[in-house]
Design a protein around this motif. Structure first.
Motif, PDB file in Angstrom:
ATOM      1  N   THR A  45      -4.757  -6.900  -6.330  1.00 13.11           N
ATOM      2  CA  THR A  45      -4.281  -5.732  -5.584  1.00 13.11           C
ATOM      3  C   THR A  45      -2.956  -5.230  -6.137  1.00 13.11           C
ATOM      4  O   THR A  45      -2.771  -4.029  -6.381  1.00 13.11           O
ATOM      5  N   SER A  62      -4.293  -3.189   2.061  1.00  6.53           N
ATOM      6  CA  SER A  62      -4.550  -4.617   2.229  1.00  6.53           C
ATOM      7  C   SER A  62      -4.645  -5.017   3.688  1.00  6.53           C
ATOM      8  O   SER A  62      -5.271  -6.022   4.027  1.00  6.53           O
ATOM      9  N   ALA A 106      -0.361  -0.139  -1.436  1.00  5.17           N
ATOM     10  CA  ALA A 106      -1.086  -1.400  -1.564  1.00  5.17           C
ATOM     11  C   ALA A 106      -1.046  -2.206  -0.278  1.00  5.17           C
ATOM     12  O   ALA A 106      -2.060  -2.787   0.129  1.00  5.17           O
ATOM     13  N   ILE A 150      -7.002   1.757  -3.025  1.00 10.38           N
ATOM     14  CA  ILE A 150      -5.728   1.206  -3.487  1.00 10.38           C
ATOM     15  C   ILE A 150      -4.968   2.252  -4.290  1.00 10.38           C
ATOM     16  O   ILE A 150      -3.757   2.425  -4.132  1.00 10.38           O
ATOM     17  N   THR A 165      -4.937 -11.156  -4.113  1.00 15.95           N
ATOM     18  CA  THR A 165      -3.583 -10.633  -3.943  1.00 15.95           C
ATOM     19  C   THR A 165      -3.031 -10.150  -5.277  1.00 15.95           C
ATOM     20  O   THR A 165      -2.462  -9.052  -5.382  1.00 15.95           O
ATOM     21  N   GLU A 188      -3.397  -3.865  -9.796  1.00 16.23           N
ATOM     22  CA  GLU A 188      -4.067  -2.561  -9.816  1.00 16.23           C
ATOM     23  C   GLU A 188      -3.125  -1.459  -9.338  1.00 16.23           C
ATOM     24  O   GLU A 188      -3.125  -0.343  -9.876  1.00 16.23           O
ATOM     25  N   LYS A 189      -2.320  -1.768  -8.326  1.00 16.90           N
ATOM     26  CA  LYS A 189      -1.405  -0.767  -7.800  1.00 16.90           C
ATOM     27  C   LYS A 189      -0.327  -0.403  -8.807  1.00 16.90           C
ATOM     28  O   LYS A 189       0.061   0.751  -8.926  1.00 16.90           O
ATOM     29  N   GLN A 196      -4.010 -12.216   2.713  1.00 16.61           N
ATOM     30  CA  GLN A 196      -3.616 -11.379   1.581  1.00 16.61           C
ATOM     31  C   GLN A 196      -2.572 -10.321   1.939  1.00 16.61           C
ATOM     32  O   GLN A 196      -1.612 -10.137   1.193  1.00 16.61           O
ATOM     33  N   VAL A 200       0.915  -9.600  -0.053  1.00 18.77           N
ATOM     34  CA  VAL A 200       1.142  -8.281  -0.644  1.00 18.77           C
ATOM     35  C   VAL A 200       2.419  -7.664  -0.087  1.00 18.77           C
ATOM     36  O   VAL A 200       3.227  -7.088  -0.813  1.00 18.77           O
ATOM     37  N   THR A 232      -7.541  -6.855 -14.268  1.00 19.58           N
ATOM     38  CA  THR A 232      -7.967  -6.641 -12.886  1.00 19.58           C
ATOM     39  C   THR A 232      -9.360  -7.217 -12.660  1.00 19.58           C
ATOM     40  O   THR A 232      -9.631  -7.847 -11.628  1.00 19.58           O
TER      41      THR A 232
END
Length: 308
Positions: free
Chosen positions: A185, A262, A258, A253, A182, A188-189, A122, A126, A90
């Motif tokens: 995100t 975003s 997500a 997040i 992107t 991480e999610k 983004q 996403v 990340t």
């Protein structure tokens, strides 16, 4: 009477428990301002310092703040090797790819408004990837919001094209930055685990420094004009854009979906363009303001906490 009072107290406690914390309620607005301000500030700073050198200095300054804090607080470290790996990935996607390519686009004479507009796409990426990668279901209402945000961004680009020329390398760097944030995100999610903010920031910024410093030495220009403007810009990029905004983004997040988090990025272009207009004199034609209004309607349909 006592049973009724106890029932009333239980209802109040349940309501208070279900109410989101204050930081989460105010978080989107704070993040939006801090993140948007980073574009014109970074644009100003890269006029004096090579972008990769500036980024390495930013990471170094952040670590200089976090290391004493970590020694004082002694936050718990990740227990599993996989958690270390997730934080490193990340950190590389967000710190090295996103910020490195964003700031490099400024060196190729891309405007702060143009870069902000490109990375605002983004949420669309996403939204397309989230169902398969993190199991989210995107409703029709939210798809409408995403499409309005995209249309608004296109209108702003068209409006600015009459007064602004952007180089191909600058555009390519900006689109690379879009892919970086992107990916960060979604990663991480899906894989992110809640860690102490000092721990997660320390690992991620150390990753950024380790991966950015060789690029600055090999490909950047190490001579720089460290005047008051650069020092002030670096101070903001360290405190406002790094320590506060990034921590807030990753926390939001983890607490929300997500794609909805975003969607905040649809509001970054109008905020960044407005700030760039005030700070850098970047032109803001009437058509661009119309596009910003369309994007704002789009984000209203998919803002955090909106159902359906």
């Amino acid at each position: 009477m006592s049973d009724r009072r106890a029932s009333s107290d239980a209802v109040m406690e349940k309501t208070a428990a279900s109410r989101p914390p204050l930081w989460l309620t105010a978080g989107p607005g704070i993040f939006l301002l801090l993140w948007s301000l980073g574009f014109p500030v970074a644009k100003i700073a890269t006029g004096y310092v090579d972008p990769m050198l500036l980024l390495a200095l930013r990471f170094l300054c952040v670590l200089a703040v976090l290391l004493p804090l970590a020694l004082w607080l002694r936050p718990p470290l990740p227990k599993r090797r996989a958690d270390w790996g997730h934080l490193i990935v990340t950190g590389f996607l967000l710190q090295t790819l996103y910020f490195g390519l964003s700031w490099s686009s400024f060196a190729f004479h891309a405007s702060a408004g143009t870069v902000a507009l490109i990375v605002s796409l983004q949420p669309v990426l996403v939204a397309l990837a989230a169902p398969a990668m993190v199991g989210e279901v995107i409703s029709r209402r939210r798809w409408l919001g995403f499409m309005l945000g995209l249309v608004g961004a296109v209108i702003v680009i068209m409006g600015r094209s009459a007064v602004e020329a952007t180089s191909i390398p600058g555009l390519l760097c900006a689109f690379g930055a879009l892919l970086g944030i992107t990916s960060a995100t979604l990663y991480e999610k899906r894989f992110g685990v809640s860690h102490h903010p000092v721990t997660s920031n320390l690992i991620q910024y150390a990753t950024g420094l380790i991966t950015t410093l060789p690029l600055a030495v090999l490909f950047g220009q190490l001579d720089a004009d460290f005047n008051g403007v650069v020092v002030a810009s670096l101070a903001y990029l360290v405190i406002g854009n790094s320590l506060i905004a990034i921590t807030l983004l990753l926390a939001m997040i983890r607490r929300g979906e997500a794609s909805r988090v975003s969607a905040l990025f649809y509001l970054v272009p109008p905020c960044a363009a407005l700030l760039a207009w005030l700070m850098l004199g970047e032109a803001m034609p009437l058509l661009a303001w119309l596009g910003m209004a369309v994007a704002a309607v789009g984000v209203a349909l998919v803002r955090p906490g909106q159902r359906g």
